[in-house]
Enzyme design. Structure first.
Site, PDB file in Angstrom:
ATOM      1  N   HIS A 140      28.251 -18.449  25.468  1.00 23.48           N
ATOM      2  CA  HIS A 140      28.094 -17.983  26.851  1.00 23.48           C
ATOM      3  C   HIS A 140      29.447 -17.957  27.532  1.00 23.48           C
ATOM      4  O   HIS A 140      30.449 -18.380  26.959  1.00 23.48           O
ATOM      5  CB  HIS A 140      27.068 -18.837  27.609  1.00 23.48           C
ATOM      6  CG  HIS A 140      27.470 -20.259  27.856  1.00 23.48           C
ATOM      7  ND1 HIS A 140      27.618 -21.186  26.849  1.00 23.48           N
ATOM      8  CD2 HIS A 140      27.757 -20.922  29.015  1.00 23.48           C
ATOM      9  CE1 HIS A 140      27.958 -22.345  27.377  1.00 23.48           C
ATOM     10  NE2 HIS A 140      28.063 -22.216  28.689  1.00 23.48           N
ATOM     11  N   HIS A 200      31.024 -19.395  30.156  1.00 18.54           N
ATOM     12  CA  HIS A 200      31.723 -20.425  30.923  1.00 18.54           C
ATOM     13  C   HIS A 200      33.113 -20.717  30.339  1.00 18.54           C
ATOM     14  O   HIS A 200      33.305 -20.710  29.121  1.00 18.54           O
ATOM     15  CB  HIS A 200      30.884 -21.712  30.980  1.00 18.54           C
ATOM     16  CG  HIS A 200      29.731 -21.591  31.935  1.00 18.54           C
ATOM     17  ND1 HIS A 200      28.630 -22.412  31.877  1.00 18.54           N
ATOM     18  CD2 HIS A 200      29.521 -20.741  32.978  1.00 18.54           C
ATOM     19  CE1 HIS A 200      27.787 -22.069  32.845  1.00 18.54           C
ATOM     20  NE2 HIS A 200      28.297 -21.066  33.521  1.00 18.54           N
ATOM     21  N   ASP A 215      34.914 -23.313  29.859  1.00 21.68           N
ATOM     22  CA  ASP A 215      35.132 -24.378  28.875  1.00 21.68           C
ATOM     23  C   ASP A 215      34.587 -23.995  27.496  1.00 21.68           C
ATOM     24  O   ASP A 215      34.669 -24.792  26.553  1.00 21.68           O
ATOM     25  CB  ASP A 215      34.542 -25.711  29.363  1.00 21.68           C
ATOM     26  CG  ASP A 215      33.045 -25.676  29.568  1.00 21.68           C
ATOM     27  OD1 ASP A 215      32.536 -24.657  30.065  1.00 21.68           O
ATOM     28  OD2 ASP A 215      32.368 -26.674  29.234  1.00 21.68           O
ATOM     29  N   HIS A 216      34.063 -22.764  27.365  1.00 26.53           N
ATOM     30  CA  HIS A 216      33.602 -22.258  26.069  1.00 26.53           C
ATOM     31  C   HIS A 216      34.414 -21.055  25.587  1.00 26.53           C
ATOM     32  O   HIS A 216      34.396 -20.753  24.399  1.00 26.53           O
ATOM     33  CB  HIS A 216      32.112 -21.888  26.140  1.00 26.53           C
ATOM     34  CG  HIS A 216      31.238 -23.070  26.414  1.00 26.53           C
ATOM     35  ND1 HIS A 216      30.425 -23.640  25.461  1.00 26.53           N
ATOM     36  CD2 HIS A 216      31.096 -23.837  27.523  1.00 26.53           C
ATOM     37  CE1 HIS A 216      29.813 -24.694  25.978  1.00 26.53           C
ATOM     38  NE2 HIS A 216      30.196 -24.830  27.233  1.00 26.53           N
ATOM     39  N   HIS A 220      20.563 -21.560  30.983  1.00 28.71           N
ATOM     40  CA  HIS A 220      21.827 -22.125  31.480  1.00 28.71           C
ATOM     41  C   HIS A 220      22.657 -20.984  32.094  1.00 28.71           C
ATOM     42  O   HIS A 220      23.160 -21.103  33.203  1.00 28.71           O
ATOM     43  CB  HIS A 220      22.557 -22.791  30.329  1.00 28.71           C
ATOM     44  CG  HIS A 220      23.906 -23.352  30.671  1.00 28.71           C
ATOM     45  ND1 HIS A 220      24.081 -24.426  31.501  1.00 28.71           N
ATOM     46  CD2 HIS A 220      25.149 -22.959  30.279  1.00 28.71           C
ATOM     47  CE1 HIS A 220      25.385 -24.675  31.609  1.00 28.71           C
ATOM     48  NE2 HIS A 220      26.044 -23.805  30.880  1.00 28.71           N
ATOM     49  N   ASP A 230      25.267 -24.749  25.572  1.00 34.28           N
ATOM     50  CA  ASP A 230      24.799 -25.610  26.661  1.00 34.28           C
ATOM     51  C   ASP A 230      23.319 -25.391  26.956  1.00 34.28           C
ATOM     52  O   ASP A 230      22.886 -25.498  28.099  1.00 34.28           O
ATOM     53  CB  ASP A 230      25.611 -25.338  27.939  1.00 34.28           C
ATOM     54  CG  ASP A 230      27.044 -25.827  27.852  1.00 34.28           C
ATOM     55  OD1 ASP A 230      27.396 -26.501  26.866  1.00 34.28           O
ATOM     56  OD2 ASP A 230      27.818 -25.525  28.785  1.00 34.28           O
ATOM     57  N   HIS A 264      28.474 -30.507  24.112  1.00 33.10           N
ATOM     58  CA  HIS A 264      28.999 -31.614  24.923  1.00 33.10           C
ATOM     59  C   HIS A 264      28.502 -32.963  24.413  1.00 33.10           C
ATOM     60  O   HIS A 264      27.387 -33.066  23.894  1.00 33.10           O
ATOM     61  CB  HIS A 264      28.560 -31.475  26.394  1.00 33.10           C
ATOM     62  CG  HIS A 264      29.247 -30.378  27.134  1.00 33.10           C
ATOM     63  ND1 HIS A 264      30.464 -30.548  27.747  1.00 33.10           N
ATOM     64  CD2 HIS A 264      28.881 -29.091  27.350  1.00 33.10           C
ATOM     65  CE1 HIS A 264      30.817 -29.403  28.338  1.00 33.10           C
ATOM     66  NE2 HIS A 264      29.880 -28.510  28.104  1.00 33.10           N
TER      67      HIS A 264
HETATM   68 ZN   LIG Z   1      28.097 -23.774  30.227  1.00 33.15          ZN
END
Ligand SMILES: [Zn+2]
Length: 273
Positions: free
Chosen positions: A65, A67, A69-70, A123, A142, A180
């Site tokens: 996805h 985001h 941090d990905h 998410h 996530d 995570h």
């Molecule tokens: Zn995320």
């Protein structure tokens, strides 16, 4: 002379390496000692370090996805080496060269690995997961966490319940590689929901011991998630009763509404200290 029959095309030398990043992310490196694919590289530096330490060649990037941090490390990884970038067709990620939807197959020839795409909105709107049936690996970003599930930034409880149900239908021994290390915090909430769940109590002991040794609690197994993760247990009487007795769910006659139960659980978790 006897003919030697080679078993199915399963690369038995494949490994999944956890590359920690930021405070609690895991970037997953799938490798065979020569080539590697990385899942959700939010940061390039630890991935490049892991590739260099093992003399691995990056052959693909897989994204679940949008985001940061990905996906944040993708541009730097592409400057290091031009490789295909697989990602959700339903999200605007500029670097994605191979947009994917439900039931698409990702064939990583360099690793002799095939991953099936599962649409798991909730998410984020276009979130996808990757399932490798051969070794039984799920990379779910996530969406499903060890002991919990992702926050609903863009999707509805109904979507997330349907997404989690698809993942829960995978074989029980599926290894769940989420993105995570949230497990102990998730399990503390799970115990609030099901204080009498013996499998959950045993899992908390085991995972606390892992963290004390500075080991990841991920991957877990789908069987463990189904036994202990409240977000996969919205039809369980104990979960419904706990929400009812704390006034978070109206006392209902059967049948239980899993979407209402999930929404009440998610709302409680959002404010749980
Ligand atoms: Zn995320």
């Amino acid at each position: 002379m006897h003919t030697i029959i080679t078993p199915a095309i399963l690369n038995t030398s494949l490994h999944v390496l956890a590359v920690p990043a930021f405070d609690d992310n895991y970037l997953w490196l799938i490798h065979d000692g020569v080539n590697a694919a990385v899942v959700d590289p939010g940061d390039a530096a630890p991935v490049l370090a892991a590739l260099a330490a093992r003399q691995l060649t990056l052959v693909a990037i897989l994204l679940t996805h949008h985001h940061a941090d990905h996906v944040g490390g993708v541009p730097a990884l592409l400057r290091h080496r031009q490789v295909p970038v697989y990602g959700p067709a339903g999200e605007a990620i500029a670097s994605v060269s191979q947009p994917l939807r439900e039931d698409h197959l990702v064939h990583l020839a360099d690793l002799s690995l095939i991953l099936k795409v599962i649409d798991v909105p909730g998410h984020t709107r276009g979130h996808i997961a990757y399932y490798a049936a051969g070794p039984g690996w799920l990379f779910c970003g996530d969406t499903l966490f060890a002991g919990g599930c992702g926050y609903l930034f863009e999707g509805t409880p109904q979507q997330m319940v349907a997404s989690l149900a698809k993942l829960a239908a995978l074989p029980p021994d599926t290894l769940v590689y989420c993105a995570h290390e949230y497990t102990l915090s998730n399990l503390r909430f799970a115990r609030e929901i099901e204080p009498d769940n013996a499998a959950l109590a045993a899992r908390i002991d085991a995972d606390q011991a892992r963290r004390a040794r500075n080991e990841p609690t991920v991957p877990s197994t789908m069987a463990m998630e189904i036994k202990t993760n409240p977000f996969l247990r919205c039809q369980e009487n104990a979960v419904v009763v706990r929400l009812q007795e704390t006034g978070r769910l109206p006392a209902m006659l059967s049948p239980v509404d899993p979407v209402a139960t999930f929404a009440a659980l998610r709302a409680w978790k959002n404010s749980y200290q």
